[in-house]
Design an enzyme around this catalytic site. Structure first.
Site, PDB file in Angstrom:
ATOM      1  N   ASP A   1      20.582   0.345   2.587  1.00  0.00           N
ATOM      2  CA  ASP A   1      19.606   1.042   1.768  1.00  0.00           C
ATOM      3  C   ASP A   1      19.570   0.555   0.338  1.00  0.00           C
ATOM      4  O   ASP A   1      20.870   0.161  -0.276  1.00  0.00           O
ATOM      5  CB  ASP A   1      20.191   2.662   1.507  1.00  0.00           C
TER       6      ASP A   1
ATOM      7  N   ASN B   1      12.430  -7.688   2.663  1.00  0.00           N
ATOM      8  CA  ASN B   1      11.172  -7.097   3.060  1.00  0.00           C
ATOM      9  C   ASN B   1      11.083  -5.667   2.628  1.00  0.00           C
ATOM     10  O   ASN B   1       9.681  -5.397   2.065  1.00  0.00           O
ATOM     11  CB  ASN B   1      10.970  -6.983   4.720  1.00  0.00           C
TER      12      ASN B   1
ATOM     13  N   SER C   1       6.422 -10.547  -1.329  1.00  0.00           N
ATOM     14  CA  SER C   1       5.786 -10.014  -2.227  1.00  0.00           C
ATOM     15  C   SER C   1       4.510  -9.414  -1.871  1.00  0.00           C
ATOM     16  O   SER C   1       4.513  -8.603  -1.015  1.00  0.00           O
ATOM     17  CB  SER C   1       5.354 -11.243  -3.433  1.00  0.00           C
TER      18      SER C   1
ATOM     19  N   TYR D   1       3.351  -0.485  -9.166  1.00  0.00           N
ATOM     20  CA  TYR D   1       3.723  -1.169  -7.823  1.00  0.00           C
ATOM     21  C   TYR D   1       3.297  -2.974  -8.304  1.00  0.00           C
ATOM     22  O   TYR D   1       4.255  -3.654  -8.020  1.00  0.00           O
ATOM     23  CB  TYR D   1       2.468  -0.966  -6.744  1.00  0.00           C
TER      24      TYR D   1
ATOM     25  N   LYS E   1       5.850  -5.866  -8.353  1.00  0.00           N
ATOM     26  CA  LYS E   1       5.585  -7.298  -7.419  1.00  0.00           C
ATOM     27  C   LYS E   1       5.469  -8.394  -8.295  1.00  0.00           C
ATOM     28  O   LYS E   1       5.932  -9.711  -7.879  1.00  0.00           O
ATOM     29  CB  LYS E   1       4.553  -7.051  -6.691  1.00  0.00           C
TER      30      LYS E   1
END
Length: 273
Positions: free
Chosen positions: A54, A81, A132, A146, A150
């Site tokens: 986690d 990932n 990414s 978000y 990234k």
């Protein structure tokens, strides 16, 4: 001797497809996920270890890396990932949502890298592949959280690429476009803003655009897994791997891949890497 990859977020989507692909090609796979019950499709294979990780739990990260090394002797590739997307007007978004977005997509990723680096340094080899997004080099409205996370992954990965080169460790970025996964479901959080009517026209437009998006143009997870496999195994110093025709077109309109590679080559030459 078989090599070993540790995959975060291996219970579904790109992570599951990647874990399956590497296992099918003879690799040892440490398939990690928050709930190991979701790994039933991978469990039971001699070359796969399904274990808990986690990204919000430091102890689970350390334990997963340790279990992988104990089972297979080494971790040759780390595939970061796991992650999710938080969208919505920034002003309307609680700080708890913002912090969780960066805790998962950035700080959990960094902590997992820190956990594998001692063994990679000792063996003077390894590959770190960070997933990414096309959204790591361009943005869409309402995606400040978000995209911010990234873009952070892009920046830290490029800098880490230089930092680890002298140790024989390569750092790669895979940048998918649209993928047919559950990103829009459990991997997606949207903060609506009815109490902020000034933003509502943009919220409505964005929601309509998402509904009209044609999934037929999206990649399947196994297609991204193939790009990841190439990045992990090509032995090159290349940093970025765009996945999908849509992503290639979008980023091609924004950047030149040749200029990107020339810039990186120049930095490596300047610092003798």
């Amino acid at each position: 001797m078989s090599q070993t990859i540790l995959v975060t977020g291996a219970s579904s989507g790109i992570g599951k497809a990647s874990a399956t692909l590497f296992a099918d090609r003879g690799w040892n796979v440490v398939a990690t996920m928050r709930n190991t019950d979701d790994g039933a499709g991978l469990a039971g294979r001699d070359n796969v270890l399904v274990t808990t990780l986690d990204l919000l739990d430091s102890a689970s990260i350390t334990a997963a890396v340790g279990a992988g090394i104990e089972r297979f002797g080494a971790i040759d590739v780390l595939l970061n990932n796991a992650g999710y997307g938080a969208y919505g007007p920034l002003e309307a978004t609680p700080m708890s949502v913002l912090r969780r977005q960066f805790d998962v997509n950035v700080f959990g990723l960094v902590e997992t890298i820190q956990a594998v680096l001692p063994s990679m340094r000792a063996q003077r080899s390894g590959v770190i592949v960070n997933v990414s997004s096309v959204g790591g080099r361009m943005t869409f409205p309402l995606g400040s959280l978000y995209h911010g996370s990234k873009w952070a992954v892009e920046g830290l990965s490029e800098a880490l690429h230089y930092e680890l080169a002298m140790l024989g460790i390569r750092v790669k970025l895979v940048e998918p476009g649209g993928v047919n996964t559950d990103f829009g479901g459990r991997s997606f959080v949207f903060t609506d803003a009815p109490e902020f009517p000034d933003y509502q026209p943009l919220v409505d437009m964005a929601a309509a655009a998402l509904q009209e998006e044609a999934s037929d143009d999206n990649q399947e997870p196994h297609e991204v897994a193939e790009v990841i496999f190439g990045a992990a195994t090509d032995g090159s110093d290349r940093i970025r791997y765009i996945s999908g025709a849509g992503a290639t077109q979008l980023l091609g309109n924004r950047y030149s891949a040749e200029q990107d590679e020339q810039f990186v080559a120049g930095m490596r030459a300047q610092f003798g890497l």
